[in-house]
Design a protein around this motif. Structure first.
Motif, PDB file in Angstrom:
ATOM      1  N   ARG A  27      -4.074  -2.438  22.914  1.00 16.69           N
ATOM      2  CA  ARG A  27      -3.055  -1.289  23.532  1.00 16.69           C
ATOM      3  C   ARG A  27      -1.934  -1.317  22.464  1.00 16.69           C
ATOM      4  O   ARG A  27      -1.434  -0.361  22.195  1.00 16.69           O
ATOM      5  CB  ARG A  27      -2.774  -1.484  24.912  1.00 16.69           C
ATOM      6  CG  ARG A  27      -3.883  -1.245  25.825  1.00 16.69           C
ATOM      7  CD  ARG A  27      -3.344  -1.487  27.475  1.00 16.69           C
ATOM      8  NE  ARG A  27      -2.473  -0.204  27.589  1.00 16.69           N
ATOM      9  CZ  ARG A  27      -2.769   0.537  28.528  1.00 16.69           C
ATOM     10  NH1 ARG A  27      -3.883   0.384  29.358  1.00 16.69           N
ATOM     11  NH2 ARG A  27      -1.851   1.544  28.994  1.00 16.69           N
ATOM     12  N   TRP A  36      -1.680   7.167  27.477  1.00 13.97           N
ATOM     13  CA  TRP A  36      -2.162   6.388  26.628  1.00 13.97           C
ATOM     14  C   TRP A  36      -1.418   5.018  26.332  1.00 13.97           C
ATOM     15  O   TRP A  36      -1.989   4.159  26.187  1.00 13.97           O
ATOM     16  CB  TRP A  36      -2.547   7.047  25.533  1.00 13.97           C
ATOM     17  CG  TRP A  36      -3.023   8.639  25.854  1.00 13.97           C
ATOM     18  CD1 TRP A  36      -4.258   9.014  26.171  1.00 13.97           C
ATOM     19  CD2 TRP A  36      -2.329   9.741  25.808  1.00 13.97           C
ATOM     20  NE1 TRP A  36      -4.418  10.320  26.322  1.00 13.97           N
ATOM     21  CE2 TRP A  36      -3.207  10.703  26.188  1.00 13.97           C
ATOM     22  CE3 TRP A  36      -0.924  10.088  25.694  1.00 13.97           C
ATOM     23  CZ2 TRP A  36      -2.869  12.189  26.209  1.00 13.97           C
ATOM     24  CZ3 TRP A  36      -0.543  11.622  25.706  1.00 13.97           C
ATOM     25  CH2 TRP A  36      -1.445  12.257  26.062  1.00 13.97           C
ATOM     26  N   ASN A  40      -3.791   4.124  20.850  1.00 10.38           N
ATOM     27  CA  ASN A  40      -4.804   5.012  21.239  1.00 10.38           C
ATOM     28  C   ASN A  40      -5.596   5.285  20.065  1.00 10.38           C
ATOM     29  O   ASN A  40      -5.051   5.972  19.202  1.00 10.38           O
ATOM     30  CB  ASN A  40      -4.429   6.134  22.057  1.00 10.38           C
ATOM     31  CG  ASN A  40      -5.910   7.082  22.177  1.00 10.38           C
ATOM     32  OD1 ASN A  40      -6.799   6.667  22.434  1.00 10.38           O
ATOM     33  ND2 ASN A  40      -5.510   8.350  22.230  1.00 10.38           N
ATOM     34  N   ALA A 119     -13.730   1.701  26.141  1.00  6.11           N
ATOM     35  CA  ALA A 119     -12.434   1.415  27.401  1.00  6.11           C
ATOM     36  C   ALA A 119     -13.359   1.089  28.551  1.00  6.11           C
ATOM     37  O   ALA A 119     -13.283   1.668  29.396  1.00  6.11           O
ATOM     38  CB  ALA A 119     -11.676   2.597  27.744  1.00  6.11           C
ATOM     39  N   THR A 232     -11.987  -5.862  30.557  1.00  3.17           N
ATOM     40  CA  THR A 232     -10.877  -4.945  30.310  1.00  3.17           C
ATOM     41  C   THR A 232     -10.381  -4.524  31.690  1.00  3.17           C
ATOM     42  O   THR A 232      -9.309  -4.042  31.607  1.00  3.17           O
ATOM     43  CB  THR A 232     -11.702  -3.576  29.553  1.00  3.17           C
ATOM     44  OG1 THR A 232     -12.726  -3.319  30.265  1.00  3.17           O
ATOM     45  CG2 THR A 232     -11.968  -3.878  28.084  1.00  3.17           C
ATOM     46  N   TYR A 239      -7.743  -1.241  26.952  1.00  3.55           N
ATOM     47  CA  TYR A 239      -7.600   0.114  27.577  1.00  3.55           C
ATOM     48  C   TYR A 239      -9.050  -0.156  28.778  1.00  3.55           C
ATOM     49  O   TYR A 239      -9.997  -0.543  28.371  1.00  3.55           O
ATOM     50  CB  TYR A 239      -8.031   1.481  27.027  1.00  3.55           C
ATOM     51  CG  TYR A 239      -6.839   1.746  26.077  1.00  3.55           C
ATOM     52  CD1 TYR A 239      -5.509   2.249  26.917  1.00  3.55           C
ATOM     53  CD2 TYR A 239      -6.601   1.645  24.700  1.00  3.55           C
ATOM     54  CE1 TYR A 239      -4.479   2.629  26.039  1.00  3.55           C
ATOM     55  CE2 TYR A 239      -5.724   1.985  23.862  1.00  3.55           C
ATOM     56  CZ  TYR A 239      -4.603   2.454  24.800  1.00  3.55           C
ATOM     57  OH  TYR A 239      -3.379   3.066  24.029  1.00  3.55           O
ATOM     58  N   HIS A 241     -11.052   2.492  31.222  1.00  4.34           N
ATOM     59  CA  HIS A 241     -11.245   3.811  31.777  1.00  4.34           C
ATOM     60  C   HIS A 241     -11.498   3.837  33.449  1.00  4.34           C
ATOM     61  O   HIS A 241     -10.999   4.783  34.062  1.00  4.34           O
ATOM     62  CB  HIS A 241     -12.521   4.484  31.456  1.00  4.34           C
ATOM     63  CG  HIS A 241     -13.090   5.864  31.930  1.00  4.34           C
ATOM     64  ND1 HIS A 241     -12.544   6.927  31.737  1.00  4.34           N
ATOM     65  CD2 HIS A 241     -14.142   6.074  32.573  1.00  4.34           C
ATOM     66  CE1 HIS A 241     -12.979   7.976  32.365  1.00  4.34           C
ATOM     67  NE2 HIS A 241     -13.876   7.559  32.947  1.00  4.34           N
ATOM     68  N   THR A 251      -6.794   7.558  29.913  1.00  5.15           N
ATOM     69  CA  THR A 251      -6.401   6.646  29.239  1.00  5.15           C
ATOM     70  C   THR A 251      -6.802   6.546  27.669  1.00  5.15           C
ATOM     71  O   THR A 251      -7.601   7.447  27.370  1.00  5.15           O
ATOM     72  CB  THR A 251      -6.941   5.220  30.006  1.00  5.15           C
ATOM     73  OG1 THR A 251      -6.115   4.027  29.041  1.00  5.15           O
ATOM     74  CG2 THR A 251      -8.101   4.994  29.850  1.00  5.15           C
ATOM     75  N   ARG A 253      -8.447   4.672  23.975  1.00  7.75           N
ATOM     76  CA  ARG A 253      -9.639   3.693  23.579  1.00  7.75           C
ATOM     77  C   ARG A 253      -9.157   2.917  22.533  1.00  7.75           C
ATOM     78  O   ARG A 253      -8.291   3.234  21.644  1.00  7.75           O
ATOM     79  CB  ARG A 253     -10.668   4.929  23.059  1.00  7.75           C
ATOM     80  CG  ARG A 253     -11.424   6.004  24.017  1.00  7.75           C
ATOM     81  CD  ARG A 253     -12.062   5.263  25.017  1.00  7.75           C
ATOM     82  NE  ARG A 253     -12.758   6.262  26.013  1.00  7.75           N
ATOM     83  CZ  ARG A 253     -12.051   6.797  27.177  1.00  7.75           C
ATOM     84  NH1 ARG A 253     -10.773   6.332  27.342  1.00  7.75           N
ATOM     85  NH2 ARG A 253     -12.596   7.525  27.861  1.00  7.75           N
TER      86      ARG A 253
END
Length: 261
Positions: A27, A36, A40, A119, A232, A239, A241, A251, A253
């Protein structure tokens, strides 16, 4: 829209052998605002496309090769990229957004970077450093069951790789302690990819997709497999999801990237 502050975003570098550059982004290092919040790299999640493409360009510069991504559809489609694809990317900026609907990419072309967006799904990086071929695969639940790992390996071999020389890295993704699913779905996936059945840390049915990827790689004859062992859902550097969905937001990726020097 290049931001000079993004010349070297933090990455988790991994070893796929001499002459191969490979890493996972996180990130940190980007300019995307909330939700985000960072670097991203995913189009289609509501972020400004110009900003996302600028992030991709920045990561490519760090890798030393312009990046190509596919539009991932949770399938087993593979595209082999060649010298004309690199020329199109370098000279005309094409392929900056997508090279088509493919969940795996392979190339024997030096100086062309391959990217896989995730993600929670499993990013797989592949290389035969001796035969000079690299690849990436997006192994989510559906794609893994459809055979995306084997399809990526087959494409790698079609470009001259030798299975006993192939190295693989299984990147940050949802782990078997956290990826809760209904019992019927767990059993269905495990029937197709043995070894994926798991149990969450709180005792409910789960899937261990990284374990399934490792099992597929080993069954195919890949002997050198590195797993990052990063979840994750547990590591806020990446990230997720699933976590974002629980909070009712979208969010970004992150990506696994690889290139022949």
């Amino acid at each position: 829209m290049h931001d000079p502050a993004l010349t070297a975003p933090p990455v988790l570098e991994v070893d796929l052998g001499p002459g191969v550059r490979a890493a996972f982004t996180g990130r940190a290092g980007g300019s995307s605002p909330a939700p985000w919040s960072g670097l991203n790299l995913g189009l289609g999640v509501g972020d400004d496309p110009r900003r996302v493409l600028a992030h991709r360009e920045t990561v490519g510069r760090g890798l030393g090769a312009p990046l190509v991504f596919g539009t991932q559809v949770h399938g087993a489609g593979v595209r082999v990229l060649t010298a004309p694809d690199r020329a199109a990317r370098v000279e005309r900026g094409e392929l900056a957004d997508t090279c088509g609907e493919h969940d795996a990419l392979v190339t024997a072309q030096p100086g062309l970077g391959l990217g896989v967006l995730v993600a929670d799904c499993v990013p797989v990086l592949l290389a035969d450093p001796l035969s000079r071929v690299v690849g990436v695969a997006h192994a989510g639940r559906a794609g893994l069951a459809e055979g995306v790992v084997g399809a990526a390996l087959d494409a790698l071999l079609s470009q001259g790789a030798q299975i006993d020389q192939v190295r693989a890295v299984v990147g940050p993704s949802a782990c078997g302690r956290c990826y809760e699913v209904p019992a019927a779905l767990r059993d269905e996936v495990d029937a197709r990819i043995p070894g994926t059945a798991s149990t969450t840390s709180w005792g409910t049915p789960a899937l261990d997709l990284p374990a399934g990827v490792v099992a597929e790689l080993r069954a195919a004859g890949v002997g050198r497999i590195l797993t990052t062992e990063i979840c994750t859902l547990e590591d806020e550097r990446f990230y997720s999801h699933r976590l974002a969905t629980r909070e009712g937001v979208t969010t970004g990726r992150f990506a696994g990237v690889v290139a022949l020097e």
